[in-house]
Design a protein around this motif. Sequence first.
Motif, short mmCIF file in Angstrom:
data_model
loop_
_atom_site.label_atom_id
_atom_site.label_comp_id
_atom_site.label_asym_id
_atom_site.label_seq_id
_atom_site.Cartn_x
_atom_site.Cartn_y
_atom_site.Cartn_z
N ASN A 167 -25.88 30.10 -11.13
CA ASN A 167 -25.02 30.82 -10.26
C ASN A 167 -26.14 32.05 -9.42
OD1 ASN A 167 -22.46 31.85 -9.11
ND2 ASN A 167 -23.02 33.57 -10.32
N GLU A 168 -27.17 32.45 -10.05
CA GLU A 168 -27.90 33.12 -9.47
C GLU A 168 -28.73 32.51 -8.03
OE1 GLU A 168 -29.95 35.70 -12.14
OE2 GLU A 168 -31.37 36.71 -10.72
N LEU A 169 -29.15 31.31 -8.32
CA LEU A 169 -29.77 30.82 -7.26
C LEU A 169 -28.83 30.34 -6.27
CD1 LEU A 169 -32.24 28.24 -8.95
CD2 LEU A 169 -32.61 30.25 -7.55
N ALA B 170 -36.43 33.71 -17.03
CA ALA B 170 -36.64 34.69 -15.94
C ALA B 170 -37.86 34.54 -15.03
CB ALA B 170 -36.85 35.99 -16.87
N GLU B 171 -38.90 34.01 -15.68
CA GLU B 171 -40.25 33.58 -15.04
C GLU B 171 -40.03 32.40 -14.11
OE1 GLU B 171 -43.72 32.62 -17.41
OE2 GLU B 171 -45.06 32.70 -15.85
N ALA B 172 -39.30 31.50 -14.52
CA ALA B 172 -38.89 30.41 -13.67
C ALA B 172 -38.02 30.79 -12.38
CB ALA B 172 -38.28 29.24 -14.33
N ILE C 187 -31.42 23.16 0.74
CA ILE C 187 -32.17 24.29 -0.02
C ILE C 187 -31.74 24.54 -1.23
CG2 ILE C 187 -33.02 26.66 0.35
CD1 ILE C 187 -32.73 26.32 3.42
N TYR C 188 -30.61 24.67 -1.63
CA TYR C 188 -30.24 24.99 -2.87
C TYR C 188 -30.64 23.91 -4.08
CZ TYR C 188 -27.05 25.64 -7.01
OH TYR C 188 -26.53 25.72 -8.19
N GLY C 189 -30.44 22.71 -3.44
CA GLY C 189 -30.84 21.36 -4.52
C GLY C 189 -32.37 21.33 -4.67
N ASN C 190 -33.20 21.62 -3.76
CA ASN C 190 -34.53 21.90 -3.82
C ASN C 190 -34.85 22.86 -4.92
OD1 ASN C 190 -36.34 19.84 -2.03
ND2 ASN C 190 -34.53 20.32 -0.98
N LEU C 191 -34.43 23.94 -4.59
CA LEU C 191 -34.85 25.16 -5.73
C LEU C 191 -34.35 25.09 -7.15
CD1 LEU C 191 -33.77 28.37 -3.37
CD2 LEU C 191 -36.15 27.24 -3.79
N VAL C 192 -33.11 24.41 -7.19
CA VAL C 192 -32.50 24.17 -8.36
C VAL C 192 -33.64 23.06 -9.33
CG1 VAL C 192 -30.86 22.88 -9.98
CG2 VAL C 192 -30.18 24.45 -8.20
N ALA C 193 -34.02 21.95 -8.48
CA ALA C 193 -34.84 20.96 -8.97
C ALA C 193 -36.31 21.73 -9.35
CB ALA C 193 -35.20 20.04 -8.15
N ARG C 194 -36.98 22.81 -8.62
CA ARG C 194 -37.99 23.47 -8.79
C ARG C 194 -37.92 24.20 -10.01
NH1 ARG C 194 -40.94 25.80 -3.67
NH2 ARG C 194 -40.71 23.40 -3.36
N TYR C 195 -36.68 25.16 -10.16
CA TYR C 195 -36.70 25.67 -11.27
C TYR C 195 -36.69 25.08 -12.55
CZ TYR C 195 -33.95 28.55 -14.55
OH TYR C 195 -33.40 29.07 -15.70
N GLU C 196 -35.85 23.74 -12.58
CA GLU C 196 -35.77 22.90 -13.73
C GLU C 196 -37.34 22.44 -14.31
OE1 GLU C 196 -31.46 21.21 -13.26
OE2 GLU C 196 -32.82 20.28 -12.76
N ASP C 197 -38.06 22.40 -13.04
CA ASP C 197 -39.48 21.78 -13.42
C ASP C 197 -40.25 22.97 -14.30
OD1 ASP C 197 -39.72 19.76 -10.54
OD2 ASP C 197 -39.05 19.30 -12.43
N TYR C 198 -40.12 23.89 -13.63
CA TYR C 198 -40.62 25.26 -14.35
C TYR C 198 -40.16 25.30 -15.81
CZ TYR C 198 -42.32 26.42 -9.53
OH TYR C 198 -42.87 26.86 -8.37
#
Length: 397
Positions: free
Chosen positions: A2-4, A47-49, A28-39
């Motif tokens: 939700n925050e993303l 929080a850091e991710a 953009i949202y899909g890319n950011l979620v994928a990047r967050y999950e990778d982190y």
Amino acid sequence: MNELRMYVEHLFEGRMLTAENIELKEEIYGNLVARYEDYIASGMSEAEALEKTKASFTSLDDLREDAEPTGDEASPAGSAAGEASQTSAGTAPTRVMPAASAPASHVPPAATGSGSPAGTVPGVAQPPSGVAGAANQHGKAAMPWKRIAIIAAAVVLVLAVAAGVYEFVIDPALDRAEDAAEAEAERQWLEQQNQSSGNGQGNDGSQGNGQSAQGGTGATSGYGDAEDQREYEATKAVDDAIAAHPVDDLKSYTGNSLPDQGFFEHLPLSMYVSSTGAEQGGNASYGVWYAGVLDDIDGDAIDRALVYNAVAAFSVYPELQTVTFTVQESDETAYDANVYSFNRATLEHAFDNASGGAITQLNSSLYESQESWDQVRDYATRNHFYDRQTDLAEIDD
């Protein structure tokens, strides 16, 4: 996330909700979620991710319309070849999310010497020998793409006409039919209630004595099922709050440039206001979180209240462009909450169409009198109007 989702919504503040922007927003949202999950998978804390994901994309200016050539591709020959390739193939520019660039391909230069055929350029691949009229063949090869482009344009035109027919003819007709069916059902129900009251008998078969289901005197819905009774009362409370909301509450806030929590605590759903605040962009965007909303309230009543509250906010605060409502029901977690982002331009366009041009802007002139505001309230609570606007405003997770 939700925050993303909220973060991506902030990036698009002030932009029209065109089909292209909606598609870009989801990409953009899909890319950011994928990047967050990778982190997260790499061992980072949540929080850091989240912070690192946001830092990786801070503005729509980070998008590049075309990948910049690197290495040998930056040479004039490479650029010319790339342009020719795009021209002949008819490919559209590609949006590129900011990320590590792929290594540039390297084409080894061709051998040079006196044995090279006349007219060849050293270091550039040449067409096979014996192929005559290369330029003429290129022209012939481009012809099918022209035909494809014409066909594609025709298909787009047909789809646009079909969409217009559905939007302005079929959809309103379906809405009117639905409204008529609901009105007829309500009329029959009221008639049945009046007959039951006249016979001194309730819907549950018990003898009536002029008392409500709660033991007090007055009207009652007559539902025999306790769950239906709760839904009726909770929904009616919201609709009554919309119908009874006075223009004086709106007038008392006129002249303020920025909404505050007190403003929304004087509107329908006021008892559920948990937090409010200006979002990214200062006065242009404001967010309201409704928490603990009773799940007994019918979803349509919540939609009516949200549209009414958005219209009220835009009418009082001329600088406000976007208002975002987060609705968390009593049996939901914060991650399950529904988010609705209403845009001033979209609502003003809807009122312009619904009123036949009588209402084109949401401003203080609409609540100069109770009569004029009652007209605005009537449009906002019509079935086809609030249903359409909440559909447009809802943000899918």
